[in-house]
Write a protein that holds these residues in place. Structure first.
Motif, PDB file in Angstrom:
ATOM      1  N   THR A 228      41.790  35.453  73.183  1.00  0.00           N
ATOM      2  CA  THR A 228      40.594  35.039  73.919  1.00  0.00           C
ATOM      3  C   THR A 228      39.407  35.813  73.375  1.00  0.00           C
ATOM      4  O   THR A 228      39.497  37.042  73.203  1.00  0.00           O
ATOM      5  CB  THR A 228      40.769  35.370  75.423  1.00  0.00           C
ATOM      6  N   GLY A 229      38.307  35.116  73.112  1.00  0.00           N
ATOM      7  CA  GLY A 229      37.111  35.754  72.554  1.00  0.00           C
ATOM      8  C   GLY A 229      36.672  36.958  73.384  1.00  0.00           C
ATOM      9  O   GLY A 229      36.914  37.021  74.584  1.00  0.00           O
ATOM     10  N   THR A 230      36.039  37.910  72.735  1.00  0.00           N
ATOM     11  CA  THR A 230      35.630  39.139  73.421  1.00  0.00           C
ATOM     12  C   THR A 230      34.363  39.693  72.762  1.00  0.00           C
ATOM     13  O   THR A 230      33.799  39.077  71.863  1.00  0.00           O
ATOM     14  CB  THR A 230      36.795  40.162  73.411  1.00  0.00           C
ATOM     15  N   LYS A 231      33.937  40.874  73.228  1.00  0.00           N
ATOM     16  CA  LYS A 231      32.783  41.544  72.602  1.00  0.00           C
ATOM     17  C   LYS A 231      33.308  42.622  71.663  1.00  0.00           C
ATOM     18  O   LYS A 231      34.216  43.371  72.036  1.00  0.00           O
ATOM     19  CB  LYS A 231      31.935  42.226  73.689  1.00  0.00           C
ATOM     20  N   VAL A 232      32.727  42.724  70.482  1.00  0.00           N
ATOM     21  CA  VAL A 232      33.145  43.764  69.527  1.00  0.00           C
ATOM     22  C   VAL A 232      31.913  44.536  69.092  1.00  0.00           C
ATOM     23  O   VAL A 232      30.902  43.945  68.704  1.00  0.00           O
ATOM     24  CB  VAL A 232      33.814  43.140  68.271  1.00  0.00           C
ATOM     25  N   ARG A 233      32.004  45.856  69.164  1.00  0.00           N
ATOM     26  CA  ARG A 233      30.942  46.693  68.619  1.00  0.00           C
ATOM     27  C   ARG A 233      31.530  47.398  67.404  1.00  0.00           C
ATOM     28  O   ARG A 233      32.498  48.155  67.539  1.00  0.00           O
ATOM     29  CB  ARG A 233      30.535  47.707  69.690  1.00  0.00           C
ATOM     30  N   VAL A 234      30.979  47.123  66.239  1.00  0.00           N
ATOM     31  CA  VAL A 234      31.558  47.658  64.994  1.00  0.00           C
ATOM     32  C   VAL A 234      30.983  49.046  64.722  1.00  0.00           C
ATOM     33  O   VAL A 234      29.766  49.195  64.591  1.00  0.00           O
ATOM     34  CB  VAL A 234      31.239  46.723  63.799  1.00  0.00           C
ATOM     35  N   PRO A 235      31.835  50.070  64.634  1.00  0.00           N
ATOM     36  CA  PRO A 235      31.321  51.418  64.325  1.00  0.00           C
ATOM     37  C   PRO A 235      30.928  51.559  62.866  1.00  0.00           C
ATOM     38  O   PRO A 235      31.245  50.702  62.043  1.00  0.00           O
ATOM     39  CB  PRO A 235      32.506  52.327  64.657  1.00  0.00           C
ATOM     40  N   GLY A 236      30.233  52.652  62.547  1.00  0.00           N
ATOM     41  CA  GLY A 236      29.827  52.923  61.166  1.00  0.00           C
ATOM     42  C   GLY A 236      31.058  53.187  60.292  1.00  0.00           C
ATOM     43  O   GLY A 236      32.056  53.754  60.734  1.00  0.00           O
ATOM     44  N   ASP A 237      30.965  52.784  59.046  1.00  0.00           N
ATOM     45  CA  ASP A 237      32.118  52.843  58.133  1.00  0.00           C
ATOM     46  C   ASP A 237      32.269  54.251  57.545  1.00  0.00           C
ATOM     47  O   ASP A 237      31.383  54.721  56.811  1.00  0.00           O
ATOM     48  CB  ASP A 237      31.900  51.824  57.003  1.00  0.00           C
ATOM     49  N   PRO A 238      33.399  54.926  57.827  1.00  0.00           N
ATOM     50  CA  PRO A 238      33.582  56.268  57.254  1.00  0.00           C
ATOM     51  C   PRO A 238      33.628  56.228  55.725  1.00  0.00           C
ATOM     52  O   PRO A 238      33.226  57.184  55.057  1.00  0.00           O
ATOM     53  CB  PRO A 238      34.919  56.747  57.837  1.00  0.00           C
ATOM     54  N   SER A 239      34.098  55.106  55.180  1.00  0.00           N
ATOM     55  CA  SER A 239      34.195  54.989  53.717  1.00  0.00           C
ATOM     56  C   SER A 239      32.801  54.916  53.092  1.00  0.00           C
ATOM     57  O   SER A 239      32.614  55.302  51.939  1.00  0.00           O
ATOM     58  CB  SER A 239      34.996  53.741  53.344  1.00  0.00           C
ATOM     59  N   SER A 240      31.812  54.420  53.844  1.00  0.00           N
ATOM     60  CA  SER A 240      30.429  54.398  53.358  1.00  0.00           C
ATOM     61  C   SER A 240      29.718  55.709  53.697  1.00  0.00           C
ATOM     62  O   SER A 240      28.971  56.253  52.876  1.00  0.00           O
ATOM     63  CB  SER A 240      29.659  53.225  53.977  1.00  0.00           C
ATOM     64  N   ALA A 241      29.959  56.232  54.921  1.00  0.00           N
ATOM     65  CA  ALA A 241      29.357  57.516  55.326  1.00  0.00           C
ATOM     66  C   ALA A 241      29.697  58.605  54.314  1.00  0.00           C
ATOM     67  O   ALA A 241      28.925  59.553  54.102  1.00  0.00           O
ATOM     68  CB  ALA A 241      29.863  57.909  56.716  1.00  0.00           C
ATOM     69  N   ALA A 242      30.853  58.455  53.673  1.00  0.00           N
ATOM     70  CA  ALA A 242      31.322  59.455  52.717  1.00  0.00           C
ATOM     71  C   ALA A 242      30.290  59.754  51.628  1.00  0.00           C
ATOM     72  O   ALA A 242      30.166  60.900  51.175  1.00  0.00           O
ATOM     73  CB  ALA A 242      32.619  58.955  52.072  1.00  0.00           C
ATOM     74  N   PHE A 243      29.509  58.726  51.212  1.00  0.00           N
ATOM     75  CA  PHE A 243      28.602  58.934  50.068  1.00  0.00           C
ATOM     76  C   PHE A 243      27.433  59.861  50.408  1.00  0.00           C
ATOM     77  O   PHE A 243      27.237  60.876  49.726  1.00  0.00           O
ATOM     78  CB  PHE A 243      28.168  57.587  49.479  1.00  0.00           C
ATOM     79  N   PRO A 244      26.644  59.579  51.475  1.00  0.00           N
ATOM     80  CA  PRO A 244      25.581  60.547  51.799  1.00  0.00           C
ATOM     81  C   PRO A 244      26.138  61.914  52.195  1.00  0.00           C
ATOM     82  O   PRO A 244      25.506  62.945  51.909  1.00  0.00           O
ATOM     83  CB  PRO A 244      24.825  59.888  52.958  1.00  0.00           C
ATOM     84  N   LEU A 245      27.317  61.957  52.823  1.00  0.00           N
ATOM     85  CA  LEU A 245      27.855  63.257  53.251  1.00  0.00           C
ATOM     86  C   LEU A 245      28.255  64.104  52.045  1.00  0.00           C
ATOM     87  O   LEU A 245      27.921  65.294  51.971  1.00  0.00           O
ATOM     88  CB  LEU A 245      29.048  63.057  54.202  1.00  0.00           C
ATOM     89  N   VAL A 246      28.939  63.493  51.083  1.00  0.00           N
ATOM     90  CA  VAL A 246      29.318  64.275  49.890  1.00  0.00           C
ATOM     91  C   VAL A 246      28.062  64.628  49.082  1.00  0.00           C
ATOM     92  O   VAL A 246      27.947  65.732  48.544  1.00  0.00           O
ATOM     93  CB  VAL A 246      30.374  63.536  49.036  1.00  0.00           C
TER      94      VAL A 246
END
Ligand code: S3P
Length: 440
Positions: A228-246
């Motif tokens: 059954t359809g629902t609401k989804v909130r997509v969190p930030g991608d750790p695989s992308s966050a990795a670039f500015p953090l490194v």
């Protein structure tokens, strides 16, 4: 795809608070489950990168109504099942997209033809076609089950499948096929992989049983279930966050915070490893969004030391070894990354391309069949020579990793085909420039 190259060079410290784009894995799944479900799914924070936009288009082809309401805000009206597409499904660069969609359609009584870009057409599909065939689907494709291929769906039978390689994509394809199989499906994974499909199936109202046993994780999807359809909130991608953090960890004087990053422990192996290397990474404001833990991560420039990454950690950071190799290049001593053979069948052979790129930039590196050893501080004093133009073979993470390396190397580093960065991280260059990075 070709486009003019990009060059990163050393400048001042990086500073700022940014948001990573939506998680790619969760974005694909939200569209696919929304299309399979009955009713409306409202998605917030969807990654609007090319990979995910291809999945959105594919879901329209299979009969769902998919609308963009605003930045990252999408609505999917599912028909409770798929209908026959009238044209070829082109998944672009997206392995996750094509493999999950093949699983999702296998239980419906029609054929669909799938293709993708040059990279995707070279990637192994047998790992998904094998179990789907055991369930009753048939296919015809190029040698070795490569794309383009046509999958004929139909009545499926129950399968209990032990994953031969740790792959969340294969697990997810079997579970999604199981939704329309007599008696459902079961997957046994010797090493736990990202569990977004299991979590999201539950959010769409399905029962998924998970048991940890001595021989691995047993995931059971009982048959006869509807979504059954629902609401989804997509969190930030750790695989992308990795670039500015490194980038902040290796650039002197830097302090960068990435907000709203997914902290599912099956995705955070990189952050654990960077902390073991002595990286000043602080996680704060931990909360739960749409059934997933998220938090803010602050990175400050740090003197890193080489480590041996436990091979069993690989599934929780399989997309992050390229950027870990960059951190390792600035560390004191060797960093050993082993048990990472799966890296060779990603968007490119990432072991080979990282080894070549690092070597071209003056970093000591050893390539193994299933491993990569990076010898940090190539010229002492935490320095990387740089001064190379790196071949990315159209792999977005190879491109971003080398650009990050260029921000702290002695001489600039250039990459080809930077247009491909938009498959997973649209706005990467602007976001990095906003923090002070010199990329042009
Ligand atoms: C993904 C699983 C991983 C990962 C990919 C996304 C997913 O692939 O590399 O980027 O969303 O399920 P494998 O399942 O091939 O390991």
């Amino acid at each position: 795809m070709t486009s003019a190259g990009l060059t990163a060079k050393r400048g001042g410290p990086l500073r700022g608070r940014v948001r990573a784009p939506g998680d790619k894995s969760i974005s694909h799944r939200s569209l696919i489950l929304g299309a399979l479900a009955r009713g409306t799914t409202e998605i917030e924070g969807l990654l609007e990168g090319d990979d995910v936009l291809r999945t959105a288009a594919a879901m329209r082809s299979f009969g769902a109504k998919v609308e963009r309401l605003g930045e990252g805000r999408w609505r999917v009206e599912g028909a409770g099942g798929f209908s026959e597409p009238s044209d070829v499904i082109d998944c672009g660069n997206a392995g996750t997209g094509v493999r999950l969609i093949m699983g999702a359609m296998a239980g419906f009584p029609f054929a669909a033809t799938f293709t993708g870009d040059e990279s995707l057409r070279g990637r192994p599909m047998r790992r998904v076609l094998g179990p789907l065939s055991q369930m009753g689907a048939t296919f015809m494709g190029r040698s070795n089950g490569r794309l383009p291929l046509t999958l004929q769906g139909g009545e499926l039978k129950h399968l209990s499948y032990r994953l031969p390689e740790p792959s969340a994509q294969v697990k997810s394809a079997v579970l999604l096929a199981g939704l329309h199989a007599q008696g459902g499906a079961q997957v046994i994974e010797p090493e736990a992989t990202r569990d977004h499909t299991e979590r999201m199936l539950r959010a769409f109202g399905a029962v998924v049983e998970v048991q940890d046993k001595p021989d691995g994780r047993w995931i059971t999807l009982p048959g006869g279930q509807t979504l059954t359809g629902t609401k989804v909130r997509v969190p930030g991608d750790p695989s992308s966050a990795a670039f500015p953090l490194v980038a902040a960890l290796v650039t002197p004087g830097s302090e960068v915070t990435v907000e709203g990053v997914l902290l599912n422990e099956l995705r955070t192996g990189l952050f654990t490893t960077l902390q073991e290397m002595g990286g000043d990474l602080v996680i704060s404001n931990v909360r739960e969004e749409s059934g997933e833990p998220v938090g803010d991560i602050t990175a400050r420039h740090s003197m890193l030391k080489g480590v041996s990454v436990p091979p069993e950690r690989a599934p929780s950071m399989i997309d992050e070894y390229p950027i870990l190799a960059v951190a390792a290049a600035f560390a004191d001593g060797s960093t050993a990354m082993r048990g990472i053979g799966e890296m060779r069948v990603k968007e490119s052979d990432r072991i080979a391309l990282m080894a070549a790129g690092l070597a071209a930039c003056g970093v000591g590196v050893e390539e193994e069949p299933e491993g990569l050893i990076v010898v940090g501080a190539a010229r002492g004093n935490h320095a990387v020579a740089g001064g190379a133009e790196v071949t990315t073979k159209g792999d977005h993470r190879i491109a971003m990793s080398h650009l990050v390396m260029g921000l702290a190397a002695d001489a600039p580093i250039a990459v080809d085909e930077p247009g491909m960065i938009a498959t997973s991280f649209p706005g990467f260059v602007e976001l990095m420039r906003g923090m002070g990075a010199e990329i042009s």
